[in-house]
Design a protein around this motif. Structure first.
Motif, PDB file in Angstrom:
ATOM      1  N   ASN A  66       0.865  -1.180   0.000  1.00  0.00           N
ATOM      2  CA  ASN A  66       0.000   0.000   0.000  1.00  0.00           C
ATOM      3  C   ASN A  66       0.900   1.228   0.000  1.00  0.00           C
ATOM      4  O   ASN A  66       1.757   1.373   0.868  1.00  0.00           O
ATOM      5  N   ASP A  95      -2.117  -1.979  -3.603  1.00  0.00           N
ATOM      6  CA  ASP A  95      -3.119  -0.958  -3.289  1.00  0.00           C
ATOM      7  C   ASP A  95      -2.529   0.390  -3.712  1.00  0.00           C
ATOM      8  O   ASP A  95      -1.731   0.985  -2.990  1.00  0.00           O
ATOM      9  N   ARG A 121      -6.185  -3.831  -5.667  1.00  0.00           N
ATOM     10  CA  ARG A 121      -7.410  -3.374  -5.000  1.00  0.00           C
ATOM     11  C   ARG A 121      -7.354  -1.862  -4.832  1.00  0.00           C
ATOM     12  O   ARG A 121      -6.389  -1.304  -4.320  1.00  0.00           O
ATOM     13  N   CYS A 197      -7.580   0.226   3.408  1.00  0.00           N
ATOM     14  CA  CYS A 197      -6.208  -0.292   3.490  1.00  0.00           C
ATOM     15  C   CYS A 197      -6.189  -1.628   4.227  1.00  0.00           C
ATOM     16  O   CYS A 197      -5.439  -2.550   3.864  1.00  0.00           O
ATOM     17  N   THR A 200      -7.256  -4.439   1.985  1.00  0.00           N
ATOM     18  CA  THR A 200      -6.174  -4.923   1.133  1.00  0.00           C
ATOM     19  C   THR A 200      -5.368  -6.011   1.845  1.00  0.00           C
ATOM     20  O   THR A 200      -5.019  -7.038   1.255  1.00  0.00           O
TER      21      THR A 200
END
Length: 267
Positions: A66, A95, A121, A197, A200
């Motif tokens: 992320n 992410d 995602r 988040c 994910t």
């Protein structure tokens, strides 16, 4: 014979053998993401340093990346972890938080995409922009509805040979050929920092449980979030009480309830 790709079966399998998931996520998300993973039944490890991220990916069941609070050092760790996951045959999830906001983010995501994520995602604005379209996103917030991102998601999935999940009021998942929508959740969810988040990271847990079925793993993770969110939202008075109720709902959710409550439809 039981369908091993059924979300309820996957939830039971994930909890019976909790996967170790390397969660390279942002500063804002670390605490809630770790709590979400533990409540759902997985084992999170927030390992991002460039000196160890690649090595740790080799012993993890999956890696999630992320870019929310991106830095040069973290990017080196992300690239090392993604490369190591590929070499080890482990799934990894990207992410692309607000990837359109700055040149640094755009270039970072381009480099990460070269390492072939198993699953992407994002919210609708992120997915539209990632596919080359014009989104209305501002910072980390999505200004586009999920339905406008469905074609972009299909294009991305085909282009990169991966599964793409667009999350919002009604989630959408595709591998470029088949697609499903998942209903549920709560209007309070966008008002709680870093729940997306955290999702994910949970997608990574299910991908580790079913590494040969990333599409079904993604649908299962989204279904778990949708059902737990709907249950938590039913008794919450606002985002504060929703936050702890959501963790409780995740922990209490069992495969039988998930099978009864999940609303998954072909798209």
């Amino acid at each position: 014979m039981q369908d091993e790709t059924n979300p309820a079966i996957l939830l039971g399998a994930m909890r019976s053998n909790p996967p170790l998931v390397q969660c390279i996520t942002n500063f804002v998300a670390m605490n809630i993401a770790a709590n979400v993973m533990l409540a759902a039944g997985a084992s999170p490890a927030m390992v991002h340093a460039e000196e160890e991220a690649g090595e740790f990916a080799g012993i993890s069941g999956a890696v999630t990346i992320n870019i929310g609070t991106l830095s040069a050092g973290w990017l080196k760790g992300m690239l090392a972890a993604a490369g190591s996951a590929n070499k080890a045959g482990k799934p990894w999830v990207l992410d692309p938080v607000a990837h359109y906001a700055t040149a640094f983010r755009r270039n970072a995501v381009a480099d990460l995409l070269e390492l072939r994520p198993t699953i992407i995602r994002g919210n609708a604005s992120e997915i539209i922009a990632l596919a080359g379209g014009a989104s209305r996103g501002q910072g980390v917030d999505s200004r586009d509805p999920v339905e406008l991102a469905e074609d972009a998601a299909r294009q991305l999935a085909k282009r990169h040979g991966c599964v793409v999940a667009v999350t919002g009021a009604v989630d959408f998942v595709t591998d470029g050929l088949k697609a499903q929508r998942i209903e549920g959740g709560s209007p309070f969810m966008p008002q709680v920092t870093a729940l997306g988040c955290s999702l994910t990271c949970l997608v990574g847990a299910f991908a580790a449980t079913a590494p040969d079925n990333p599409f079904d793993a993604t649908v299962a993770a989204l279904a778990v979030f949708a059902v737990a969110g709907e249950q938590a939202g039913a008794s919450a008075d606002g985002p504060g009480s929703f936050s702890w109720r959501f963790l409780d709902a995740l922990q209490a959710l069992d495969p039988t309830t998930l099978a009864a409550k999940a609303r998954i439809m072909p798209a």
